[in-house]
Design a protein around this motif. Structure first.
Motif, short mmCIF file in Angstrom:
data_model
loop_
_atom_site.label_atom_id
_atom_site.label_comp_id
_atom_site.label_asym_id
_atom_site.label_seq_id
_atom_site.Cartn_x
_atom_site.Cartn_y
_atom_site.Cartn_z
N GLU A 95 22.39 30.34 34.68
CA GLU A 95 23.72 29.92 34.25
C GLU A 95 24.73 31.07 34.36
O GLU A 95 25.87 30.88 34.77
CB GLU A 95 23.69 29.43 32.79
N SER A 96 24.28 32.27 33.97
CA SER A 96 25.18 33.43 33.98
C SER A 96 25.64 33.77 35.39
O SER A 96 26.72 34.34 35.58
CB SER A 96 24.50 34.66 33.37
N LEU A 97 24.79 33.48 36.37
CA LEU A 97 25.14 33.83 37.75
C LEU A 97 25.82 32.70 38.50
O LEU A 97 26.62 32.95 39.40
CB LEU A 97 23.88 34.28 38.51
N THR A 98 25.51 31.46 38.15
CA THR A 98 26.05 30.34 38.94
C THR A 98 27.20 29.63 38.23
O THR A 98 28.27 29.46 38.81
CB THR A 98 24.95 29.32 39.29
N SER A 99 27.01 29.24 36.97
CA SER A 99 28.07 28.42 36.38
C SER A 99 29.07 29.21 35.53
O SER A 99 30.25 28.90 35.52
CB SER A 99 27.48 27.22 35.63
N PHE A 100 28.63 30.28 34.83
CA PHE A 100 29.57 30.98 33.95
C PHE A 100 30.73 31.66 34.69
O PHE A 100 31.85 31.70 34.17
CB PHE A 100 28.84 31.98 33.04
N PRO A 101 30.50 32.19 35.89
CA PRO A 101 31.66 32.83 36.56
C PRO A 101 32.57 31.84 37.29
O PRO A 101 33.49 32.25 37.99
CB PRO A 101 31.00 33.78 37.59
N GLN A 102 32.33 30.54 37.14
CA GLN A 102 33.13 29.54 37.86
C GLN A 102 34.49 29.33 37.18
O GLN A 102 34.56 29.30 35.95
CB GLN A 102 32.41 28.18 37.88
N PRO A 103 35.56 29.15 37.97
CA PRO A 103 36.85 28.82 37.38
C PRO A 103 36.75 27.56 36.52
O PRO A 103 35.92 26.70 36.82
CB PRO A 103 37.73 28.55 38.61
N PRO A 104 37.53 27.41 35.45
CA PRO A 104 38.65 28.29 35.09
C PRO A 104 38.24 29.57 34.36
O PRO A 104 39.11 30.36 33.98
CB PRO A 104 39.48 27.40 34.16
N ASN A 105 36.92 29.78 34.15
CA ASN A 105 36.51 31.03 33.51
C ASN A 105 36.97 32.20 34.37
O ASN A 105 36.90 32.14 35.59
CB ASN A 105 34.98 31.09 33.36
N ARG A 106 37.41 33.26 33.73
CA ARG A 106 37.84 34.43 34.49
C ARG A 106 36.72 35.45 34.59
O ARG A 106 35.82 35.47 33.77
CB ARG A 106 39.06 35.06 33.82
N THR A 107 36.82 36.26 35.60
CA THR A 107 35.89 37.38 35.77
C THR A 107 36.72 38.63 36.06
O THR A 107 37.95 38.53 36.25
CB THR A 107 34.92 37.17 36.96
N ASN A 108 36.07 39.78 36.15
CA ASN A 108 36.81 41.00 36.48
C ASN A 108 37.43 40.92 37.88
O ASN A 108 38.36 41.65 38.19
CB ASN A 108 35.91 42.24 36.37
N HIS A 109 36.94 40.01 38.74
CA HIS A 109 37.50 39.89 40.09
C HIS A 109 38.82 39.11 40.11
O HIS A 109 39.54 39.15 41.09
CB HIS A 109 36.51 39.18 41.02
N HIS A 110 39.11 38.39 39.03
CA HIS A 110 40.26 37.48 39.04
C HIS A 110 41.58 38.21 39.28
O HIS A 110 42.44 37.74 40.04
CB HIS A 110 40.30 36.68 37.73
N ALA A 111 41.75 39.37 38.64
CA ALA A 111 43.03 40.08 38.75
C ALA A 111 43.32 40.47 40.20
O ALA A 111 44.48 40.61 40.59
CB ALA A 111 43.01 41.31 37.86
N ILE A 112 42.28 40.64 41.01
CA ILE A 112 42.49 41.07 42.41
C ILE A 112 42.51 39.88 43.37
O ILE A 112 43.35 39.79 44.25
CB ILE A 112 41.38 42.06 42.84
N TYR A 113 41.54 38.96 43.20
CA TYR A 113 41.35 37.91 44.21
C TYR A 113 41.75 36.52 43.73
O TYR A 113 41.61 35.56 44.48
CB TYR A 113 39.88 37.86 44.65
N GLY A 114 42.20 36.39 42.48
CA GLY A 114 42.40 35.06 41.94
C GLY A 114 41.04 34.44 41.65
O GLY A 114 40.02 35.15 41.60
N HIS A 115 40.99 33.13 41.47
CA HIS A 115 39.73 32.49 41.16
C HIS A 115 38.81 32.48 42.37
O HIS A 115 39.23 32.16 43.47
CB HIS A 115 39.96 31.05 40.70
N ILE A 116 37.56 32.82 42.14
CA ILE A 116 36.54 32.78 43.21
C ILE A 116 35.53 31.71 42.83
O ILE A 116 34.97 31.75 41.73
CB ILE A 116 35.83 34.15 43.34
#
Ligand SMILES: O=C(O)CCC(=O)C(=O)O
Ligand SMILES: [Fe+2]
Length: 353
Positions: A104-125
């Motif tokens: 879950e931590s690798l597949t569903s938790f980083p899915q939008p609308p949840n934010r990750t550290n990558h969001h500020a640079i790439y937007g939602h991934i």
């Protein structure tokens, strides 16, 4: 939360907490004679004799200052005399549950609308883990050339999308392998989103509720730390991803309204050292191992204590992930195995209001 010390660098080097961080942090041998080959860096050995080991406590070796909570809770719970409000639940999750939460931590938790550290640079991934398995690359594109459905939903201007490994790109630095982004995934946030720049929860950021099964787990496991007659309401969670050499510096989690409610914290993957300090960085912290499946609760006075993770162990002897590795040995799980054999994941769940 997670802010750097306001002290000058020289002062902060001198605190007991900083000294302990330096004691346990990963350093590599600089002496090339001690390295088996020039390319293979060797970790400097460290003295682990002062690190509290709750696996031994569970096996009956209870050191002074540690006591077992007398309760009818389903698992043994241990407390530290000097740190009221801190609860350690060793081996709280079965191997199957650990594998489930790693997935879950690798597949569903980083899915939008949840934010990750990558969001500020790439937007939602979207689907980062799948893209990494398929050796895709994230490329910057001219938005006008693309079918809108294939774009990563970026709300910060630039458009990025995953394409095949051999995509021709105009600029080298605008093509990032998904595998590199997965390795650099540092956090994702579930439920109410934390605004790291303003250091508060921003209820206006679009968000989903914390998944029901994680809520149920947190509610059940929070029980030993809950004020009598009250219920725990999980509203936000931070998922931390650690690679070898990553650390989480000493900090307080002080942005939640009610500190009588615990932070419920789950460890997955490689073994780590956790430092539990006092209300001042000058207080000598207690160092303890955190293994995959261990859970920690921090409530009341323990909410005011500095804490952090100076070290994770990724070497075979110390990582202690053999049972996990066996569960991820099927062909379709090799991506999870590859990730977790050199990483740690922490999920910590909070009631915000
Ligand atoms: O990784 C851990 O065990 C601790 C995480 C933590 O303290 C936090 O996210 O606030
Ligand atoms: Fe924390």
């Amino acid at each position: 939360m997670y802010e750097s010390s306001t002290q000058s660098p020289n002062d902060s080097e001198r605190t007991a907490f900083r000294k302990a961080e330096k004691k346990y942090k990963l350093y590599y041998e600089t002496d090339t004679k001690k390295c088996s080959s020039k390319r293979q860096k060797q970790p400097k050995p460290i003295d682990l004799s002062d690190v509290l080991d709750f696996k031994q406590v569970l096996d009956g070796q209870i050191p002074s200052g540690i006591f077992k909570l007398q309760s009818d809770f389903d698992f043994p719970v241990y407390c530290i005399e000097t740190h009221p409000g801190f609860y350690f639940i060793p081996a709280a999750l079965s191997i199957e549950e650990q594998c489930h939460w790693i997935r879950e931590s690798l597949t569903s938790f980083p899915q939008p609308p949840n934010r990750t550290n990558h969001h500020a640079i790439y937007g939602h991934i979207h689907d980062l883990f799948i893209a990494a398995q398929k050796t895709k690359v994230l490329t910057q594109v001219d938005a006008l050339d693309l079918d809108p459905a294939s774009l990563q939903n970026s709300d910060i201007g630039t458009k990025w999308h995953f394409s095949g490994e051999n995509t021709t790109v105009q600029k080298e630095d605008s093509a990032i392998p998904a595998s590199a982004l997965l390795r650099k995934l540092r956090w994702s946030t579930l439920g109410l989103q934390f605004d790291w720049s303003k250091r508060n929860y921003n209820v206006c950021i679009p968000h989903n509720k914390i998944p029901e099964s994680l809520c149920q787990l947190a509610k059940r496991m929070a029980a030993p730390a809950m004020p009598t007659g009250e219920d725990f309401h999980p509203e936000a969670a931070i998922v931390n991803y650690f690679a070898a050499g990553d650390m989480l510096g000493g900090h307080l989690d002080d942005m939640e309204a009610d500190w009588s409610k615990p932070i419920v914290s789950i460890s997955l993957g490689c073994k780590a050292i956790f430092l539990l300090g006092g209300k001042s960085r000058d207080d000598l912290p207690v160092a303890m191992f955190l293994r995959s499946g261990d859970m920690v609760l921090m409530a009341g006075q323990a909410r005011e204590c500095f804490h952090g993770v100076p070290r994770i162990f990724t070497d075979k002897e110390n990582a202690e992930i053999t049972p996990l590795a066996l569960h991820f040995s099927n062909q379709e799980d090799l991506g999870f195995l590859d990730y977790i054999r050199c990483s740690r994941i922490n999920i910590n769940i909070r009631q915000v209001f």
